[in-house]
Design a protein around this motif. Structure first.
Motif, PDB file in Angstrom:
ATOM      1  N   ARG A  51       0.819  -1.216   0.000  1.00 14.19           N
ATOM      2  CA  ARG A  51       0.000   0.000   0.000  1.00 14.19           C
ATOM      3  C   ARG A  51       0.850   1.261   0.000  1.00 14.19           C
ATOM      4  NH1 ARG A  51      -5.922  -0.325   2.451  1.00 14.19           N
ATOM      5  NH2 ARG A  51      -5.844   1.644   1.318  1.00 14.19           N
ATOM      6  N   GLY A  52       2.167   1.084  -0.040  1.00 14.69           N
ATOM      7  CA  GLY A  52       3.049   2.239  -0.111  1.00 14.69           C
ATOM      8  C   GLY A  52       3.256   2.955   1.199  1.00 14.69           C
ATOM      9  N   VAL A  53       2.944   2.298   2.325  1.00 20.48           N
ATOM     10  CA  VAL A  53       3.118   2.921   3.639  1.00 20.48           C
ATOM     11  C   VAL A  53       4.541   2.671   4.117  1.00 20.48           C
ATOM     12  CG1 VAL A  53       2.334   2.988   6.038  1.00 20.48           C
ATOM     13  CG2 VAL A  53       0.681   2.611   4.192  1.00 20.48           C
ATOM     14  N   SER A  54       5.290   3.727   4.340  1.00 17.63           N
ATOM     15  CA  SER A  54       6.687   3.592   4.748  1.00 17.63           C
ATOM     16  C   SER A  54       6.785   3.198   6.219  1.00 17.63           C
ATOM     17  CB  SER A  54       7.431   4.916   4.528  1.00 17.63           C
ATOM     18  OG  SER A  54       6.951   5.895   5.440  1.00 17.63           O
TER      19      SER A  54
ATOM     20  N   VAL B 145       2.119  11.779   1.960  1.00 23.60           N
ATOM     21  CA  VAL B 145       2.569  12.624   0.846  1.00 23.60           C
ATOM     22  C   VAL B 145       2.615  14.103   1.239  1.00 23.60           C
ATOM     23  CG1 VAL B 145       1.690  11.007  -0.867  1.00 23.60           C
ATOM     24  CG2 VAL B 145       0.260  12.941  -0.164  1.00 23.60           C
ATOM     25  N   GLY B 146       2.288  14.416   2.500  1.00 22.94           N
ATOM     26  CA  GLY B 146       2.419  15.793   2.965  1.00 22.94           C
ATOM     27  C   GLY B 146       1.134  16.548   3.161  1.00 22.94           C
ATOM     28  N   VAL B 147      -0.016  15.896   2.922  1.00 24.65           N
ATOM     29  CA  VAL B 147      -1.310  16.543   3.174  1.00 24.65           C
ATOM     30  C   VAL B 147      -1.661  16.230   4.629  1.00 24.65           C
ATOM     31  CG1 VAL B 147      -3.716  16.769   2.422  1.00 24.65           C
ATOM     32  CG2 VAL B 147      -1.921  16.222   0.762  1.00 24.65           C
ATOM     33  N   ARG B 148      -1.134  17.023   5.543  1.00 22.27           N
ATOM     34  CA  ARG B 148      -1.142  16.682   6.963  1.00 22.27           C
ATOM     35  C   ARG B 148      -2.343  17.235   7.716  1.00 22.27           C
ATOM     36  NH1 ARG B 148       3.672  14.283   7.580  1.00 22.27           N
ATOM     37  NH2 ARG B 148       5.401  14.944   6.250  1.00 22.27           N
ATOM     38  N   HIS B 149      -3.315  17.784   7.003  1.00 19.85           N
ATOM     39  CA  HIS B 149      -4.527  18.245   7.692  1.00 19.85           C
ATOM     40  C   HIS B 149      -5.716  17.323   7.381  1.00 19.85           C
ATOM     41  CE1 HIS B 149      -4.545  19.964   3.724  1.00 19.85           C
ATOM     42  NE2 HIS B 149      -5.626  20.708   3.886  1.00 19.85           N
ATOM     43  N   ALA B 150      -5.406  16.066   7.050  1.00 19.21           N
ATOM     44  CA  ALA B 150      -6.448  15.087   6.751  1.00 19.21           C
ATOM     45  C   ALA B 150      -6.846  14.330   8.007  1.00 19.21           C
ATOM     46  CB  ALA B 150      -5.962  14.101   5.686  1.00 19.21           C
ATOM     47  N   VAL B 151      -8.153  14.088   8.153  1.00 19.10           N
ATOM     48  CA  VAL B 151      -8.708  13.281   9.249  1.00 19.10           C
ATOM     49  C   VAL B 151      -9.763  12.360   8.649  1.00 19.10           C
ATOM     50  CG1 VAL B 151      -8.267  14.973  11.065  1.00 19.10           C
ATOM     51  CG2 VAL B 151     -10.418  15.069   9.802  1.00 19.10           C
ATOM     52  N   ALA B 152     -10.154  11.338   9.418  1.00 20.10           N
ATOM     53  CA  ALA B 152     -11.108  10.357   8.905  1.00 20.10           C
ATOM     54  C   ALA B 152     -12.171  10.058   9.955  1.00 20.10           C
ATOM     55  CB  ALA B 152     -10.397   9.068   8.504  1.00 20.10           C
TER      56      ALA B 152
ATOM     57  N   THR C  98       6.148   6.231   8.424  1.00 18.36           N
ATOM     58  CA  THR C  98       4.720   6.556   8.591  1.00 18.36           C
ATOM     59  C   THR C  98       4.051   5.557   9.522  1.00 18.36           C
ATOM     60  OG1 THR C  98       4.641   7.530   6.374  1.00 18.36           O
ATOM     61  CG2 THR C  98       2.543   6.879   7.366  1.00 18.36           C
ATOM     62  N   ALA C  99       4.380   4.283   9.367  1.00 21.50           N
ATOM     63  CA  ALA C  99       3.798   3.255  10.241  1.00 21.50           C
ATOM     64  C   ALA C  99       4.155   3.518  11.699  1.00 21.50           C
ATOM     65  CB  ALA C  99       4.277   1.876   9.818  1.00 21.50           C
ATOM     66  N   GLN C 100       5.380   3.953  11.931  1.00 20.96           N
ATOM     67  CA  GLN C 100       5.804   4.263  13.302  1.00 20.96           C
ATOM     68  C   GLN C 100       5.065   5.494  13.822  1.00 20.96           C
ATOM     69  OE1 GLN C 100       7.694   2.556  15.273  1.00 20.96           O
ATOM     70  NE2 GLN C 100       9.184   1.368  14.105  1.00 20.96           N
TER      71      GLN C 100
ATOM     72  N   CYS D 185      -6.519   8.415   5.169  1.00 20.52           N
ATOM     73  CA  CYS D 185      -5.916   9.463   6.001  1.00 20.52           C
ATOM     74  C   CYS D 185      -4.401   9.276   6.088  1.00 20.52           C
ATOM     75  CB  CYS D 185      -6.552   9.422   7.396  1.00 20.52           C
ATOM     76  SG  CYS D 185      -5.884  10.623   8.559  1.00 20.52           S
ATOM     77  N   ILE D 186      -3.963   8.045   6.329  1.00 21.58           N
ATOM     78  CA  ILE D 186      -2.527   7.763   6.448  1.00 21.58           C
ATOM     79  C   ILE D 186      -1.811   8.087   5.143  1.00 21.58           C
ATOM     80  CG2 ILE D 186      -0.836   5.901   6.716  1.00 21.58           C
ATOM     81  CD1 ILE D 186      -2.823   4.588   8.694  1.00 21.58           C
ATOM     82  N   GLY D 187      -2.399   7.684   4.020  1.00 18.76           N
ATOM     83  CA  GLY D 187      -1.775   7.929   2.716  1.00 18.76           C
ATOM     84  C   GLY D 187      -1.621   9.411   2.417  1.00 18.76           C
ATOM     85  N   LEU D 188      -2.635  10.219   2.783  1.00 15.13           N
ATOM     86  CA  LEU D 188      -2.540  11.658   2.553  1.00 15.13           C
ATOM     87  C   LEU D 188      -1.438  12.277   3.411  1.00 15.13           C
ATOM     88  CD1 LEU D 188      -6.335  12.555   2.347  1.00 15.13           C
ATOM     89  CD2 LEU D 188      -4.676  12.671   0.483  1.00 15.13           C
ATOM     90  N   HIS D 189      -1.357  11.860   4.659  1.00 14.10           N
ATOM     91  CA  HIS D 189      -0.301  12.386   5.527  1.00 14.10           C
ATOM     92  C   HIS D 189       1.077  12.038   4.982  1.00 14.10           C
ATOM     93  CE1 HIS D 189      -2.123  14.003   9.333  1.00 14.10           C
ATOM     94  NE2 HIS D 189      -3.192  13.478   8.773  1.00 14.10           N
TER      95      HIS D 189
END
Length: 608
Positions: A138-141, A269-276, A144-146, A263-267
């Motif tokens: 899913r491309g989660v580094s 790539v730098g879109v850090r104001h995303a919530v779910a 980011t997982a940490q 939400c995680i995917g947006l954060h």
């Protein structure tokens, strides 16, 4: 946490004169009592106790405070221990006074913390290979997982249950929904198995629940979520708010998606104001949470398929009812926010967000694309789709504005739309025979008991607490012991719990909303760390000191107002006038230190 209203009750009951008289010889002087200060060496009494106002102060060393502060300062007690000692003395049962669910809430916090660490550790061990492969796909580094505290729970039936049993916490795990009792045998089994674990956190960062995504197994739903508890209310929780709140405040906007990994995917790539949303409908509680984070603009980022269009209509009702400023950004067909963000990156997402259109424009274009030119049948069908949204709008300005907007787009008189969009009245249930009769119309009912509202803290005191929460070492720089003399009990409770080893997150999690909001505002105004934060903290201490000086000057002015001629001054009046001169000199010194340093020079920090 000791309830603030109980601390106030203790202070009301304590005879502060009697308390201090055990350690200081006091003599009555008008409405006050005076004696030699126990906090510094002096020959002439300058220590006063004012029972009417429940506080003491010393003109010599500037010590002041209430009964709790005196016990803290004189006996070297912590704030909590001082409160408990006084409570026992005056007969206030703190244990009974506390929230009946306080102990259970503490148990839930401890078991949820343990589970979060347990899941996180397993993700990076051999057992977590399948979950790590899923994240990589899913491309989660790893970073980011940490950051999001992701974890893993293996397929074994009782891995967590066994751990909680050994720790004596298995009953707490049952209450938290983490483990369940075996129906036909002794023991417990894990609720989450073979799942990538996503901790759901409060805005302060504490884990309060979990979402679990099935990985490498075929039985069970794709997603499984924690049950609600005293910690976790999904109607008041937005996933990712702990990571997003600083960016939300910076942009004054939030991006709302429907899935954890969106939400995680947006954060990432730098879109850090995303919530779910946490598998629930949008509620007033969610909107209140966004308002507290200062989000003035809400952008719905949803799939471009029919499910996404339906989701917009589902979310529109609460947004219209709240009068919220919302826009809609629809993704290309077949994309979700996660896949789009991975393919297009931050720039692509930002372009999509910039092109978002107002919610009303989107809804009207969706339900009736042709507008006033549509046929009668199309207009009637569109009105049916609007009914669920209109049903959520209260009578008043918001509803009138909505109806006028509908009328303008549909080409229909707004006055006729009220009846067309009004839901059918609910039928009253027929009472069963023998059921208790309802109160007659107009009969008075006893009002429901409500806790006394917590008054908002003073902004300067909140700044003091916020600075010490950010860097606890700063308390050692407070030569005035300002923390002992904060006037707001709620702030003193937060400061006491945060500096007693329980941690900042815990202290803020339990604080009353007005206290929490005041501290959050103060934290945003403070420098991040280092010398700038320390200088700001010292400035706050000096300003609070100036307040204390002004209060003492006010007291002296009042006490000497009716003084006789200069040749007939009493010893007491002469002493007060001498102290007034000293206070004015001290005030000038503190004011001089608060003046900004000349350009190009660094102001020395002088001890006060």
């Amino acid at each position: 946490m000791i309830p603030e209203h109980k601390i106030e009750e203790i202070l009301d009951r304590v005879d502060i004169v009697s308390l201090i008289s055990r350690h200081v010889e006091l003599k009555k002087s008008g409405r006050e009592f005076k004696g030699r200060c126990p906090f510094h060496q002096e020959k002439t009494p300058s220590f006063y106790v004012v029972p009417e106002k429940r506080f003491y102060f010393c003109h010599g060393c500037r010590a002041s405070g209430d009964a709790v502060s005196f016990v803290q300062r004189y006996l070297g007690k912590t704030f909590v221990d001082a409160v408990k000692d006084l409570a026992r003395e005056v007969g206030v049962d703190i244990e009974a006074a506390q929230d009946p669910g306080a102990r259970e809430r503490q148990q839930l916090k401890e078991v949820t913390d343990l589970a979060a660490e347990h899941f996180k550790a397993l993700l990076w061990q051999d057992e977590g290979r399948a979950a790590r492969a899923y994240l990589a796909n899913r491309g989660v580094s790893e970073e980011t997982a940490q950051a999001f505290g992701l974890g893993w729970t293996p397929s074994g039936w009782s891995v967590l249950a066994d751990k909680l049993t050994r720790a004596g916490m298995v009953d707490w795990g049952v209450k938290a929904g983490l483990v369940q009792r075996r129906p036909n045998a002794e023991g417990y089994y894990d609720f989450f198995r073979s799942r990538l674990m996503v901790p759901i956190r409060a805005p302060e960062g504490r884990p309060i629940g979990f979402g679990g995504r099935l990985v490498g197994a075929e039985e069970g739903p794709k997603y499984l979520n924690s049950k609600e508890s005293q910690l976790y209310n999904k109607s008041e929780t937005l996933y990712g708010m702990d990571q997003a709140r600083d960016e939300v405040r910076k942009r004054k906007a939030a991006v709302l998606v429907e899935g954890y990994f969106d939400c995680i995917g947006l954060h990432q790539v730098g879109v850090r104001h995303a919530v779910a949303l946490c598998s629930t409908a949008l509620t007033p509680g969610h909107l209140q949470l966004l308002r507290r984070a200062e989000a003035r603009d809400l952008i719905l980022l949803l799939d471009g398929d029919q499910a996404g269009l339906n989701a917009v209509e589902r979310l529109a009702g609460p947004l219209f009812a709240a009068g919220a400023a919302a826009r809609v950004a629809l993704l290309p067909q077949g994309d979700d926010p996660d896949t789009f963000a991975r393919r297009e990156g931050s720039d692509g997402v930002e372009r999509l967000l910039q092109g978002a259109r107002p919610l009303t424009s989107h809804i009207f274009a969706s339900v009736l694309p042709q507008g006033a030119q549509a046929s009668f049948e199309e207009k009637m069908a569109a009105l049916e789709r609007l009914k669920p949204m209109a049903a959520q709008l209260p009578m008043g300005l918001v509803r009138s504005a909505f109806l006028n907007a509908v009328g303008s787009h549909f080409g229909l008189p707004a006055g006729d739309l009220e009846g067309a969009l009004r839901p059918k009245p609910a039928t009253k249930p027929v009472p069963k025979p023998g059921a208790p009769a309802q109160a007659a119309p107009g009969a008075q009912r006893p009002p429901a008991a409500r806790p006394a509202p917590v008054r908002p803290p003073d902004a300067l005191e909140a700044m003091y607490v916020a600075a010490t929460l950010r860097e606890p070492r700063l308390m050692a720089r407070d030569s005035f012991r300002t923390g002992d003399e904060l006037s707001h009990t709620g702030l003193r409770v937060v400061l006491a719990h945060a500096t007693s080893g329980q941690g900042v997150e815990d202290a803020l999690f339990e604080a009353a909303e007005p206290v929490k909001r005041a501290i959050e505002v103060a934290l945003r105004q403070l420098p991040e760390a280092g010398a700038a934060l320390e200088q700001t903290f010292l400035t706050v201490c000096r300003k609070l000191m100036l307040r204390r000086i002004d209060e003492q000057l006010g007291y002296i002015e009042k006490a000497t107002k009716q003084a006789p001629g200069a040749y007939d001054l009493t010893e007491e009046t002469r002493r007060l006038l001498t102290e007034r001169i000293e206070l004015l000199a001290l005030k000038k010194r503190v004011l001089d230190e608060l003046k900004p340093a000349p350009t190009g020079t660094k102001a020395p920090v002088q001890p006060v």
